[in-house]
Design a protein around this motif. Structure first.
Motif, PDB file in Angstrom:
ATOM      1  N   PHE A  34     147.688  69.527  14.708  1.00  0.00           N
ATOM      2  CA  PHE A  34     147.948  68.789  13.482  1.00  0.00           C
ATOM      3  C   PHE A  34     149.211  69.201  12.738  1.00  0.00           C
ATOM      4  CE2 PHE A  34     143.262  68.145  13.771  1.00  0.00           C
ATOM      5  CZ  PHE A  34     143.333  66.788  14.013  1.00  0.00           C
ATOM      6  N   ALA A  35     149.741  70.375  12.956  1.00  0.00           N
ATOM      7  CA  ALA A  35     150.952  70.799  12.235  1.00  0.00           C
ATOM      8  C   ALA A  35     152.135  69.867  12.511  1.00  0.00           C
ATOM      9  CB  ALA A  35     151.281  72.248  12.553  1.00  0.00           C
ATOM     10  N   PRO A  36     152.406  69.474  13.765  1.00  0.00           N
ATOM     11  CA  PRO A  36     153.503  68.520  13.983  1.00  0.00           C
ATOM     12  C   PRO A  36     153.238  67.160  13.336  1.00  0.00           C
ATOM     13  CG  PRO A  36     152.914  69.589  16.042  1.00  0.00           C
ATOM     14  CD  PRO A  36     151.884  69.975  15.033  1.00  0.00           C
ATOM     15  N   LEU A  37     151.967  66.741  13.338  1.00  0.00           N
ATOM     16  CA  LEU A  37     151.650  65.466  12.699  1.00  0.00           C
ATOM     17  C   LEU A  37     151.877  65.536  11.191  1.00  0.00           C
ATOM     18  CD1 LEU A  37     148.362  64.553  14.594  1.00  0.00           C
ATOM     19  CD2 LEU A  37     150.639  63.617  14.951  1.00  0.00           C
ATOM     20  N   PHE A  38     151.482  66.642  10.575  1.00  0.00           N
ATOM     21  CA  PHE A  38     151.727  66.828   9.151  1.00  0.00           C
ATOM     22  C   PHE A  38     153.220  66.841   8.847  1.00  0.00           C
ATOM     23  CE2 PHE A  38     147.481  69.152   8.571  1.00  0.00           C
ATOM     24  CZ  PHE A  38     146.864  68.007   8.116  1.00  0.00           C
ATOM     25  N   SER A  39     153.999  67.487   9.697  1.00  0.00           N
ATOM     26  CA  SER A  39     155.444  67.560   9.475  1.00  0.00           C
ATOM     27  C   SER A  39     156.071  66.176   9.536  1.00  0.00           C
ATOM     28  CB  SER A  39     156.088  68.472  10.511  1.00  0.00           C
ATOM     29  OG  SER A  39     155.603  69.769  10.391  1.00  0.00           O
ATOM     30  N   ALA A  40     155.688  65.388  10.525  1.00  0.00           N
ATOM     31  CA  ALA A  40     156.240  64.033  10.653  1.00  0.00           C
ATOM     32  C   ALA A  40     155.820  63.162   9.471  1.00  0.00           C
ATOM     33  CB  ALA A  40     155.787  63.406  11.962  1.00  0.00           C
ATOM     34  N   PHE A  41     154.564  63.246   9.085  1.00  0.00           N
ATOM     35  CA  PHE A  41     154.073  62.461   7.955  1.00  0.00           C
ATOM     36  C   PHE A  41     154.783  62.851   6.664  1.00  0.00           C
ATOM     37  CE2 PHE A  41     151.027  61.917   4.443  1.00  0.00           C
ATOM     38  CZ  PHE A  41     150.868  60.540   4.503  1.00  0.00           C
ATOM     39  N   GLN A  42     154.938  64.155   6.434  1.00  0.00           N
ATOM     40  CA  GLN A  42     155.603  64.619   5.224  1.00  0.00           C
ATOM     41  C   GLN A  42     157.075  64.199   5.222  1.00  0.00           C
ATOM     42  OE1 GLN A  42     155.495  68.837   4.569  1.00  0.00           O
ATOM     43  NE2 GLN A  42     156.573  68.684   2.627  1.00  0.00           N
ATOM     44  N   GLY A  43     157.728  64.233   6.369  1.00  0.00           N
ATOM     45  CA  GLY A  43     159.121  63.796   6.444  1.00  0.00           C
ATOM     46  C   GLY A  43     159.282  62.333   6.070  1.00  0.00           C
ATOM     47  N   GLY A  44     158.383  61.498   6.559  1.00  0.00           N
ATOM     48  CA  GLY A  44     158.440  60.077   6.221  1.00  0.00           C
ATOM     49  C   GLY A  44     158.175  59.825   4.758  1.00  0.00           C
ATOM     50  N   VAL A  45     157.190  60.499   4.210  1.00  0.00           N
ATOM     51  CA  VAL A  45     156.860  60.325   2.791  1.00  0.00           C
ATOM     52  C   VAL A  45     158.001  60.818   1.906  1.00  0.00           C
ATOM     53  CG1 VAL A  45     155.292  61.093   0.965  1.00  0.00           C
ATOM     54  CG2 VAL A  45     154.380  60.352   3.159  1.00  0.00           C
ATOM     55  N   MET A  46     158.600  61.943   2.259  1.00  0.00           N
ATOM     56  CA  MET A  46     159.715  62.466   1.452  1.00  0.00           C
ATOM     57  C   MET A  46     160.914  61.518   1.495  1.00  0.00           C
ATOM     58  SD  MET A  46     158.835  65.193  -0.098  1.00  0.00           S
ATOM     59  CE  MET A  46     160.378  65.913  -0.567  1.00  0.00           C
ATOM     60  N   ALA A  47     161.185  60.934   2.656  1.00  0.00           N
ATOM     61  CA  ALA A  47     162.298  59.979   2.748  1.00  0.00           C
ATOM     62  C   ALA A  47     162.043  58.768   1.854  1.00  0.00           C
ATOM     63  CB  ALA A  47     162.487  59.545   4.195  1.00  0.00           C
ATOM     64  N   LEU A  48     160.825  58.254   1.846  1.00  0.00           N
ATOM     65  CA  LEU A  48     160.508  57.120   0.981  1.00  0.00           C
ATOM     66  C   LEU A  48     160.601  57.490  -0.497  1.00  0.00           C
ATOM     67  CD1 LEU A  48     157.507  55.553   2.902  1.00  0.00           C
ATOM     68  CD2 LEU A  48     159.793  54.604   2.638  1.00  0.00           C
ATOM     69  N   MET A  49     160.142  58.671  -0.851  1.00  0.00           N
ATOM     70  CA  MET A  49     160.211  59.097  -2.250  1.00  0.00           C
ATOM     71  C   MET A  49     161.658  59.248  -2.705  1.00  0.00           C
ATOM     72  SD  MET A  49     157.035  61.804  -2.532  1.00  0.00           S
ATOM     73  CE  MET A  49     157.955  62.779  -3.663  1.00  0.00           C
ATOM     74  N   LYS A  50     162.485  59.872  -1.890  1.00  0.00           N
ATOM     75  CA  LYS A  50     163.885  60.062  -2.277  1.00  0.00           C
ATOM     76  C   LYS A  50     164.624  58.729  -2.361  1.00  0.00           C
ATOM     77  CE  LYS A  50     164.337  64.810  -0.878  1.00  0.00           C
ATOM     78  NZ  LYS A  50     164.668  65.429  -2.143  1.00  0.00           N
ATOM     79  N   ALA A  51     164.315  57.810  -1.453  1.00  0.00           N
ATOM     80  CA  ALA A  51     164.934  56.481  -1.515  1.00  0.00           C
ATOM     81  C   ALA A  51     164.522  55.773  -2.802  1.00  0.00           C
ATOM     82  CB  ALA A  51     164.537  55.654  -0.299  1.00  0.00           C
TER      83      ALA A  51
END
Length: 76
Positions: A34-51
């Motif tokens: 699950f750690a890689p899945l969490f990393s990918a999910f967090q990366g996507g969410v952070m990109a949307l938040m910053k945009a």
């Protein structure tokens, strides 16, 4: 949040001698999966938040008489 269940085995394993090695193995395997899945999910969410913050900033800082900039897709 059922993905967090494997991460919660570790504190219980450290507190009780009954859980022992099985809980540590389950926790280790869960973290590896699950750690890689969490990393990918967090990366996507952070990109949307910053945009969202950038778009909000651009809209709030433009002059009142200035036209709204059109957002266009990047050429492929």
């Amino acid at each position: 949040m059922p993905i967090m269940i494997p991460f919660m085995f570790l504190p219980f394993a450290l507190e009780s001698a009954e859980f022992g090695r099985i809980a540590l193995v389950i926790t280790g395997l869960g973290m590896l999966v699950f750690a890689p899945l969490f990393s990918a999910f967090q990366g996507g969410v952070m990109a949307l938040m910053k945009a969202g913050w950038v778009i909000t900033y651009l809209r709030l800082t433009r002059a009142p008489n200035e036209s709204q900039p059109l957002l266009q897709a990047a050429p492929a």
